[in-house]
Design an enzyme around this catalytic site. Sequence first.
Site, mmCIF file in Angstrom:
data_model
loop_
_atom_site.group_PDB
_atom_site.id
_atom_site.type_symbol
_atom_site.label_atom_id
_atom_site.label_comp_id
_atom_site.label_asym_id
_atom_site.label_seq_id
_atom_site.Cartn_x
_atom_site.Cartn_y
_atom_site.Cartn_z
ATOM 1 N N HIS A 186 -1.582 0.803 7.746
ATOM 2 C CA HIS A 186 -1.909 0.986 6.309
ATOM 3 C C HIS A 186 -1.546 2.364 5.649
ATOM 4 O O HIS A 186 -1.744 3.573 6.438
ATOM 5 C CB HIS A 186 -3.485 0.593 6.240
ATOM 6 N N CYS A 205 0.785 -1.271 0.212
ATOM 7 C CA CYS A 205 -0.140 0.072 0.209
ATOM 8 C C CYS A 205 0.823 1.260 -0.273
ATOM 9 O O CYS A 205 0.539 2.289 -0.453
ATOM 10 C CB CYS A 205 -0.785 0.056 1.086
#
Length: 1038
Positions: A348, A98
């Site tokens: 994340h 990510c």
Amino acid sequence: MAPRLQLEKAAWRWVDTVKPEDVTQEHIELAYRIAVPACKRGTCRRNCKGNPNCLVGIGEHTWLGEIDENAFHNIDDPNSERRDKNTFVGLTNLGATCYVNTFLQVWFHNLELRRMLYLCQNSRAEGHNAESDYEPKTICEHLQYLFALLQNSNRRYIDPSGLVKALGLDTGQQQDAQEFSKLFLSLLEDTLSKQKDPNLQNVIQQQFCGQFSYVTVCNQCGRSSALPSRFYELELNIQGHKNLTECITEFLKEEKLDGDNRYFCESCQSKQSATRRIKLHSLPRTLNLQLMRFVFDRQSGHKKKLNTFISFPEVLDMAPFLEAKEEKCTYELSAVLIHRGVSAYSGHYIAHVRDARTNDWYKFNDEEIEKMEGKKLQLGIEEDLAETVKSQARKPKSSKGYHCSRNAYMLVYKRQTEEEDQTQMNVEMPAFLQRLVDQDNKKFEEWCSEMADMRKQSVDKGKAKHVEVKELYELLPAQEGEPYEFVPVEWLKKWLDDSTAIKAIDNSQFLCSHGKLHPDRIGEAKRISHKAAEILFSRYGGGPRIDRSFLCGDCVTRRCQVLRLKNQLNEDYREVTNLAKAQLKSGDEGFWVGKASLRQWRQLALEQLEEEEEETKHTNCKTNGEKPTSATTKDGLKENDGDVDEMKTFNEDILCCHGGLSIQESERRLVSAEVWSKLKVYFPNAPEFTQQQEACQQCMRLEREGKENEALNRMMASEQKTSLLNLFHEKNRPSLQKWPQDTDILYIVPLFFVDEWRKFISCIGLDPVCLSFSQHVCLCMYVCLYACMCVCLSLHSIALLWPAEWEVVCRLFLVDQPISICRIHDATQDNGNVLYHTQPELCRECREGFIFQQQRDLREYAQATVYVRKVIDNKRMIKEAAPEFSMSGSEAEDEKEEPKVEGEKDPDFNQSEDGAKRQKMSEGSSTVALSSGPAATTAAVGKSGIRRSMRHRKLRGEKALIVSANQTLKELKIQIMHAFSVAPFDQNLSIDGRCLTDDSATLGSLGVFPESIICLKADEPIADYAAMDDAYQGKKCV
């Protein structure tokens, strides 16, 4: 419906009143439960396994009634993978990528960078054949093709695995996002510098590169020196600050250089106190501001995340911070990169990016893209997700035009221009790239069409199956008086379960040894109408077809007989028990039976009846009439897999190995002829022994011979123990460390022989040891004395005998070859040493091989202990001897370094006659060394033998660590960091005076062996945590 066991009992209740020869067709149909009423829908939760007429709960509820078309397939709508109009394209998260996706989206929205990348020469793409898939090779080609797909692809998201693989990134491990940004831009700059177009060569510098200088001013003479430098991003410390202005101000603030950190002035030619600061000279078009949220925590030895709230403006005025004052130098916020999570090693990454054409804000979260309402940046949701952090501070209020975040780690500002050219807002794609995108869009459309066709086929097939099931299920129940057949219930369930492939009907599993339907398998079959069976067999095939004529009368008759015998068994057991209690009268005929057999005869009879019943079953996939390979128990285990003492047949416990009557009278008893006659009914093949039957003569002869041999062995053992009493008790044993004074020769025998001999003496019941033994175990392939057998006593493979004991051994046993070691006084030298001679000679090849094996073992260890000793400044630490092949770490500790007078020998070596030093081999002795002469193998022993302690003496400031040979020095430093709270870059390690500096080298290659003592000297800690983190953070190769 009644439970299965009740149905089973009801099916065979008639056997109590009907003899086997009186079984009729009515009884057979009762056994097969033909007349049991069928269950109605709603009365059964699940299918009744004991009722062949129950057709409820086999999966029919799925097909009865109206069904949604989506239930006929598990294929998602391919249009859900299609890009919506006026939206951007997402990027697939390959596991932990990510952080890569966020930067790619930010760089894609840099229109100038995208436009220049499209201009890069790409001969492979321009000449690509449309019939094959395009595969980029270089980083520039990958990024060019990826940007083209992000711009004009029809897909909702694309796969960046080609670029990630070309960069060599681990998709399962999250890397440092800030480090990735630096290295990727550096790599891209290097790649573009090879382009012929000058604009392409400098695009990275034009977009991201600024200039500042480190200016140092001497406090003594006032001399100023400047060191110019370029930057691609400004790394701002956020600890202790509330807004972006404070962070930039601290970055540019003046720093004092004094004390040990004084500056060397060229004018003064000496170290002087000075001041240093950073001066900004020029700023790039795109200003990247790294907020240093991830810092090194000295206490834990790991990185941690700072969850400090930082306020930043939408419009940033950098003019006050520039050295050359400009009238206007304003930047507009264009992207915010967010890290969600409380740890620096997980979490994340997402990106909030402003579209340069419409000024709309978008949130890029891998495949998902969300447009913010009102053309405003909204960070509230991302901030709420971090509330799990302990002791969170309340979010401060932000004024208009400002935003506040505890998760933002990078801010991207775009320089404002007075007049923005609208033509620059649109990025035209070259024709060759558009062809590649069109080719990928064509493949996507073909895939969508294929998925749509598969969905339609599944729906059509489901509808046809729906009609078929509804029609056939109504025909399945067999009506009274009409023909019927049997099919497997599992096949019916699979037929109604559309997710499994439908195979042909297989009824062979239900057949008994007579080729008909076995009554015990009726619970696994269902009775259906003949009309429904005709349709099913015509469509799906299979067989054999089982109808009313397949009801097996023979199996039912045999079952009736067995059940009646089982009922009679209980009455006979009570009668036999009472008769067996009575004493046998004199003159009456008696029979021998085993006591265990008499106790277990009812269980044996019951098992025998069940085995006879089992023989009629069709098991183990055999053909009709073929018996199974072995009877199995209810648990599925073979009978012979149980206890070896488990009884199989009656009276086998009084059978000897020769088939006669056992001589063990305590295991048998006499019973009357009446009792024996009743037992013979159940065990007609049992061994029969009358009262006059004599015990087995062979067993009686073997018993007499065994008693005679035991007496002989006892006498032999007593004589040998008396002759070799000290050897038996291990008393007064000779050793090489302390040679006895009253003899000059000792003999060697295998220790295995001595151990076996002691067992024989201690346990008379054992067989006597062999009357001869071989010395081959002490000899190598060259018929020489095996070096490690005689010298390395720690292997415990030989025993030393006195000459008198050797004479006794030679008299009692046959020995193939004597092995001895002799002591010879050396009259040529007056140094107190003696020489030892072995016969046969000591094998030089084996000795060298043993040394090589020891060296290899020291370098291939696993889970071994080493000791780390911290050195304190201004204190002298006692030097420890390095562990050699002959010495453990504990021995090295005991042997402290002392001043040596001239001529004193090294304690780890002994001097031989020829002056050559040879390394010791014995781990248990410090006085044995090897030397060789031209005629015989000799060993020199010093006067004073020192017994070293095998226990490591742990000192203050020392800790034991578990390591392996293949472990790197860097990994060892991390262990030391946890043990001593010393950062790896503050550690100075040494062993035996040698410094250990190569972090990538293994401990085995550095000479760190088990029990080694490693010296640790710690540097002074660094006060600046950020500097500490930069010093130890290794550059990851993109």
